[in-house]
Enzyme design. Structure first.
Site, PDB file in Angstrom:
ATOM      1  CD  GLU A 257      -8.343   1.652   5.182  1.00  0.00           C
ATOM      2  OE1 GLU A 257      -8.608   0.468   4.637  1.00  0.00           O
ATOM      3  OE2 GLU A 257      -7.060   1.728   5.417  1.00  0.00           O
TER       4      GLU A 257
ATOM      5  CD  GLU B 298      -2.546  -1.445   2.647  1.00  0.00           C
ATOM      6  OE1 GLU B 298      -3.203  -0.571   3.156  1.00  0.00           O
ATOM      7  OE2 GLU B 298      -2.656  -2.561   2.869  1.00  0.00           O
TER       8      GLU B 298
END
Length: 307
Positions: free
Chosen positions: A221, A110
């Site tokens: 997120e 990520e």
């Protein structure tokens, strides 16, 4: 990055590392989880093969592709400074490169930007990396807080604040990020901006990602800890505005691409959209000749429709 403004630079043969201080550690909610994402109770979406989602704690507005073999991903990510209500919440925008099952052997790589008061002690958007091989349980961490990611660039500091930032109805700024697998040695490399290689995740860190990814995901997120009297958090995603407000108001990803086995950049096919709490944070995808595949996403969190 902001640290360059003072004229700082690194000597040859060294890399910039953000110093972890006693204050950083003392801010941590749980010391043994310092530098790690919350453990996710993963489930798939209703289609049975969707992206990473959780019932409450972590909330997303993302696009994803799956069903093929992927060797990387690339996008330009609009940078904002969203408000984070609770010091143990965060708001981030990132690329996920994913393989494995959704139980306990999930592998992810990520990279993106995040606002995390717990991790950094401020509300600046900061460039970050993350990895895990066991669905966020014991392996992996943010940035260089554990061994794993190998930094090779002395001009980019992981965990450093990004400047300038976008403003509502004002100038817009984005960062280019690409993750791809080196076909010769098998490592996963990270590129920041135009051609700046930041470093790599060695292939031996992973099980499933040692060969290829089975899913690529892009988007936002947040953590919703429900600390505001049991209601939804006011923590913003992206710009803090919904997708339908468009350019200059809503946050965006543009020029979304995946990488194939021969290191070719490909447009996204069979794109799926997911906003798991669309009254709080939503997403809208588009395509044109300049931005290729793009999407707007985000939202304010708690509002009339998101109590």
């Amino acid at each position: 990055q902001q640290w360059h403004d003072s004229g700082e630079s690194c000597p040859e043969g060294t890399v910039p590392i953000r110093r972890t201080t006693e204050k950083d550690v003392l801010r941590a909610n749980k010391l043994r989880r310092f530098g790690k994402k919350p453990i996710r109770h993963l489930r798939r979406d209703s289609s049975g093969n969707g992206p990473l989602t959780t019932p409450q704690l972590l909330q997303h507005a993302v696009v994803f592709v799956n069903g093929d073999q992927y060797y990387g991903a690339k996008a330009n990510i609009n940078v904002w400074a969203p408000k984070v209500t609770d010091p143990y919440e965060f708001s981030l925008s990132q690329i996920w490169v994913i393989s494995g099952s959704f139980e306990n052997d999930l592998n992810t790589i990520e990279a993106g930007w995040q606002v995390s008061p717990e991790l950094y002690g401020d509300s600046y958007p900061r460039f970050f990396t993350y990895w895990t091989t066991d669905a966020y349980q014991a392996t992996g961490c943010y940035n260089l807080l554990c061994s794993g990611f190998v930094q090779t660039n002395n001009k980019i500091a992981i965990g450093a604040a990004i400047s300038p930032r976008s403003s509502y109805r004002g100038r817009q700024f984005d960062i280019g990020l690409m993750v791809w697998k080196d076909p010769k040695h098998g490592h996963w490399w990270l590129e920041f901006g135009s051609g700046l290689l930041v470093g790599y995740w060695p292939d031996f860190l992973f099980s499933h990602l040692r060969s290829h990814a089975s899913m690529v995901q892009f988007g936002g997120e947040i953590v919703n800890s429900r600390s505001t009297g049991g209601g939804h958090t006011y923590t913003q995603m992206g710009s803090g505005h919904f997708a339908d407000e468009g350019f200059g108001k809503s946050s965006y990803f543009r020029n979304l691409q995946t990488v194939d086995w021969d290191n070719n950049l490909l447009p996204l096919n069979n794109l799926h959209l997911l906003a798991d709490h669309s009254n709080c944070y939503d997403i809208r995808q588009g395509r044109n000749g300049v931005w290729g595949t793009y999407f707007y996403y985000g939202g304010p969190g708690r509002n009339i429709r998101c109590p």
